[in-house]
Scaffold this active site. Sequence first.
Site, mmCIF file in Angstrom:
data_model
loop_
_atom_site.group_PDB
_atom_site.id
_atom_site.type_symbol
_atom_site.label_atom_id
_atom_site.label_comp_id
_atom_site.label_asym_id
_atom_site.label_seq_id
_atom_site.Cartn_x
_atom_site.Cartn_y
_atom_site.Cartn_z
ATOM 1 N N CYS A 94 1.771 1.366 -7.805
ATOM 2 C CA CYS A 94 2.041 0.115 -7.104
ATOM 3 C C CYS A 94 2.853 0.325 -5.835
ATOM 4 O O CYS A 94 3.115 -0.623 -5.114
ATOM 5 C CB CYS A 94 2.766 -0.859 -8.021
ATOM 6 N N CYS A 113 9.379 -3.718 -10.170
ATOM 7 C CA CYS A 113 9.210 -4.859 -11.061
ATOM 8 C C CYS A 113 10.293 -4.894 -12.127
ATOM 9 O O CYS A 113 11.137 -3.994 -12.205
ATOM 10 C CB CYS A 113 7.843 -4.795 -11.715
ATOM 11 N N CYS A 153 5.442 2.521 -14.961
ATOM 12 C CA CYS A 153 6.802 2.349 -14.457
ATOM 13 C C CYS A 153 7.771 3.255 -15.223
ATOM 14 O O CYS A 153 8.810 3.643 -14.692
ATOM 15 C CB CYS A 153 7.258 0.904 -14.561
ATOM 16 N N ASP A 189 6.012 1.455 -5.590
ATOM 17 C CA ASP A 189 7.432 1.176 -5.700
ATOM 18 C C ASP A 189 8.270 2.448 -5.698
ATOM 19 O O ASP A 189 7.737 3.537 -5.604
ATOM 20 C CB ASP A 189 7.696 0.334 -6.935
#
Lengths: 128, 395
Positions: A35, A60, A104, A37
Site C-alpha cells: 500500500c 493504517c 502490515c 506505507d
Amino acid sequence: MPVYSAKVMEHFTNPRNVGEIENPDGIGEEGNPVCGDMMTFYIKVKDNRLDDVKFKTFGCGAAIAVSSMVSEMAKGKTIEEALKITPQLVADELEGLPKQKFHCSNLGAQALHKAIEDYLSKKKGGTH
Amino acid sequence: MKVYFDNAATTPLLPEVRDAMLPFLGEAFGNPSSLHDWGDAARMDVDKAREQVARLIGATKPEEVIFTSCGTESNNFAIKGIALAQQSKGKHIIISAVEHFSVLHSARTMEKLGFELTLVPVDKYGVVDPDDIRKNIRKDTILVSVMHANGEVGTIEPIKEIGKITRENNIVFHTDAVATAGYIPIDVKELGVDALSLAGSQFYGPKGSGALWMRRGVRIMPLLDGGTQEGGRRAGTENVPAIVGLGKAAELAMADMAARAEHLTFLRDRLLNEMPSKVDHVVVTGHPTNRVPWNASFTVEFIEGESMLMMLNAKGVAVSSGSACTSKALKASHVLIAMCLSHELSQGSLLFGIGIDNKPEDVDYVLEEMPPIVDRLRQMSPLYSKFVKASKGGK
Ligand code: FES
C-alpha cells in the site's frame, strides 16, 4: 473498516513506544510495497539487549497496532531473541489480523530487523 | 455525540419514503404484470413512480425510465447493453478516467470482449476537457460515458458541452448521475444525453432501487432476458416496494431541491473553508466551487485515511476515505491518482458526505475533533517528522 480484534484496537488507541530515540544505535526504515506505507524503528542497545525501542508509522490502524506490538515484544530482548520475532508471531500476539492486513505485520518485523542489522553493521564497522 | 457524515456511501431512508413503501410490503403484494385487482394496484403505483423519476430528470416520456436494482446495475446495463446493441456500427468506447467502478469495470469487460476503450484524463480538479472527448472520437466510436459529477471529490463535469460533441458525431452519450440526481436540477434534454443512471440509496430512497433513463430510439441489449417487464428491456418481476420508494424519494427531492441544496451548500462550504484553517497542511480535493452540494473532500498530509477514520469513529463521527489502506484491493483511489495527487497525498484522503439531517453543530463538532486526531497521528508519522526536520533545517 476491517474488523479488528480487541487487542488491535487497544494498541491502536494506546500505542506504546511512539517516538524517536536521539542518537540511536540502529535505525530501520521499511516501506510497505503493497500500500506504500512506511514504518521507522529506532533501537538503543545495552549489553546485547534492546534497552529501548521506539517507532514512527505512517499507515493504517493495523500498521500502528503492529508497530506498537513489535516494540513491546522487542523491548528487553537480546538481539538474537528479537531477530526471531516474525510477522506471524506479531499477528498472533494481536489476536489475529484481517487477511488483507497481514502485510502490515510484515512491515513491523522487517523494520525492527533492519534496525538491528543497522546496529550490527555499525558495530562491525567501528566505534560508533 | 453521533455525526453521520458518510452520505456518500448511502443516505438514510426518509420516513415519508418508508411510509409510501410499507403497503407494498404488506397487503399490496400483487405482481404488476397480473391481470386482476391485485396486479392493477401494484402497476398503478409503479407507473406513478416512473412519472416521479421522469420528472426529477426532466424526461417527458415516463416510459423511457427503466427501473433497475441500483446505480451499479444501471451503469452496467448502459455500458454493456448499449455497446452490444451498437456493435455493428463500431467497437470503440470513450469514458473518463474518474468514472465509478461500475462504469470503468463494465467498460473493461467490453474490452475483453473485443471492444476498444479510451480513457480521457482529467485536470487537477477532476474536470474532463470536452476537447479531449472530441479528439478521441473515431469513426467507430459508438459510446461516450462521462459522469455528471464525481462522488469522491464532488466535481461537476461539463456534460452539456460534451453532449454537443456527441450529438454532432451521432454517438450515444451516457452519464452516471448517481452523485447528482436529487441534488441539482437535471434536464436530460438540456444536458444532451441519451442515457442517464441514478440510484435511490443516494438520495433518501431505499437501497436496491435504481433507474436507467434511455432516450427513445436508442438501442440497448437487455442484460436480463425473460418476460416483457420494463418494456422488454429488463425482465424480472418488479421490486415494487423499492420502485415506489424511489419514486417517492424523487418527488420529495424535486419539491425540496432548492432548500436542501442551500442547507447542504452552507455546511459544505463551512467544512471546505474552515477545515484548512483548523488543520495545517490540508488540501481540498475536487473543484473548489463547481461541486455537488453534499460533498466536502480533503487530503490531510503526512497521515493515512484509515487511522483517521478509526479515530473519528471513536468520537462518533462517520466519514470515508479513498486511501489505499481503506480499500479492499489496497490501491489508492483511481480518482485521486487521475487527478495527479501523489500516492502520499492520496493516502490522507477524507470524504465528508453531508446529509440533509446534518446540522451546523455537526460541523462545529468535527472541526473541533479533527485537530487533535490529526495531531496525534502526525506525532506517530515518520513523514511528518521528516517534514518538520527539513523545514527546520531550511530556516
Ligand atoms: S499500512 Fe496500508 S494497509 Fe496497513
